[in-house]
Design a protein around this motif. Sequence first.
Motif, PDB file in Angstrom:
ATOM      1  N   ASN A  60      60.431  15.828  -1.527  1.00 39.69           N
ATOM      2  CA  ASN A  60      61.772  15.385  -1.931  1.00 39.69           C
ATOM      3  C   ASN A  60      61.760  14.133  -2.808  1.00 39.69           C
ATOM      4  N   ARG A  61      60.638  13.877  -3.477  1.00 35.50           N
ATOM      5  CA  ARG A  61      60.567  12.759  -4.418  1.00 35.50           C
ATOM      6  C   ARG A  61      59.893  13.221  -5.713  1.00 35.50           C
ATOM      7  N   VAL A  75      65.912   3.919  -7.539  1.00 35.96           N
ATOM      8  CA  VAL A  75      66.005   5.240  -6.919  1.00 35.96           C
ATOM      9  C   VAL A  75      67.348   5.863  -7.278  1.00 35.96           C
ATOM     10  N   VAL A 108      52.663  11.613  -3.460  1.00 34.95           N
ATOM     11  CA  VAL A 108      54.123  11.612  -3.568  1.00 34.95           C
ATOM     12  C   VAL A 108      54.686  12.464  -2.436  1.00 34.95           C
ATOM     13  N   ILE A 119      58.756  11.198  -9.357  1.00 30.44           N
ATOM     14  CA  ILE A 119      58.688   9.933 -10.093  1.00 30.44           C
ATOM     15  C   ILE A 119      58.738  10.246 -11.587  1.00 30.44           C
ATOM     16  N   ALA A 124      65.378  11.047  -5.754  1.00 33.76           N
ATOM     17  CA  ALA A 124      65.357  11.363  -4.319  1.00 33.76           C
ATOM     18  C   ALA A 124      66.184  12.617  -4.074  1.00 33.76           C
ATOM     19  N   MET A 131      54.856  14.547  -8.997  1.00 35.58           N
ATOM     20  CA  MET A 131      55.387  15.139  -7.762  1.00 35.58           C
ATOM     21  C   MET A 131      54.254  15.824  -7.029  1.00 35.58           C
ATOM     22  N   THR A 184      56.905  20.243  -4.275  1.00 26.75           N
ATOM     23  CA  THR A 184      58.055  19.981  -5.144  1.00 26.75           C
ATOM     24  C   THR A 184      57.892  20.686  -6.483  1.00 26.75           C
ATOM     25  N   LEU A 212      54.717   4.473  -7.140  1.00 23.40           N
ATOM     26  CA  LEU A 212      55.694   4.865  -6.119  1.00 23.40           C
ATOM     27  C   LEU A 212      56.284   3.660  -5.400  1.00 23.40           C
ATOM     28  N   ASN A 213      55.434   2.713  -4.999  1.00 23.47           N
ATOM     29  CA  ASN A 213      55.876   1.621  -4.136  1.00 23.47           C
ATOM     30  C   ASN A 213      55.739   0.228  -4.745  1.00 23.47           C
ATOM     31  N   ILE A 270      62.648   6.917  -9.418  1.00 22.97           N
ATOM     32  CA  ILE A 270      62.359   7.864  -8.348  1.00 22.97           C
ATOM     33  C   ILE A 270      63.584   8.719  -8.095  1.00 22.97           C
TER      34      ILE A 270
END
Length: 351
Positions: free
Chosen positions: A291-292, A212, A288, A294, A345, A246, A250, A199-200, A343
């Motif tokens: 609203n995201r 993104v 996660v 991956i 968004a 997710m 989600t 994720l990061n 990602i």
Amino acid sequence: MNTIKIKNFSGDTVEIQTGSGLREVIAKDFGSKEANTASSTAYKRYLSNNGVTIKDVVRAMGYEDIGKVNVRALLDNDGTKPLFNAIIEDGLRMGFEKTSNWSQLVAETVDSDQLSQQWYYLEDDADGYELRDVGQGAPIPTGQIKLGDQSIKMAKRGRGIEWTDEAKRANIDMVSLWLRKMGKQLGKQYENVAIERLLNGYFSDGSDSAPVLGVATAGTLTLGDIFYASKHQEQELGFNPNLAIMNLNTAFKVTNLRDNGAYMYRQELQDGRYADVVNSQPFISNQVPDNRIILVDTNFALVRYSGKGFGVESERSAKTQVEGSYGTEISEFVPFEKDARLILAIDQARP
């Protein structure tokens, strides 16, 4: 009895230490620290070097059912303490590896003999990895594998059980239940670290952050948005997503999508399963945020650097002065190709 004789897999009879002499053998072959902590890793290597297994040792020692043996019988003997820790390791590993899903996220595990691993990258020109025409006698274009300015510092992670007098009365069968539960929790926490890296990224400067992409209408997710994102990653970034990560909320939104009021995934809802995303069941993780999503090409997205495999050692707690068995490993997850993650968004509109 300080040794037992066992016929190994080659048909030779070998002597295995089961008394105080075992510590001396472990110290000589693998180091004093491994001997003093009754390292399960060193003990398994000792058995492997002699061509025998833990089951062979247990059987040769006359234990018809090791599960009914209490902890004290093995833990309070220097000759069987490493055997006990090897049994503890197997129990923890069962939960850590077999009931956790972190291995699904890893493209490759790279072993390292250093706790600080230098970061390598492939430098190429603006044409990237394109196959180019080469004239007769002309040099073939190449990329160069280089060392980056940053380094990867591996982390030591683990958990232990302290063996109080009450705990030592428990038999191995009971202990195995605790171990599987603890190992499962460790595996889930380890999985969370892998998701965090996807994720990061790993590096604090954001150099390995994932690209993104927004959706057609901010705040609204459609099947078309998922299709567009996967094709964008394939066509523009050069990677084929085969897994979508997710959170539960989600995943529910995706499975609950409707077309003119009708459920698009009615059969999935009736069967009690999620709707497939990029041709596979979604990977659910509360790491996660809402609203995201991956999208991941698991063949290239994440590398696991391993400095020390999972093993168990004995140590006396400085705080409680109670002896315990501690399962630890040293490793780190690092993105390999940042564009192998995309990602999506849902709360942002794409250009």
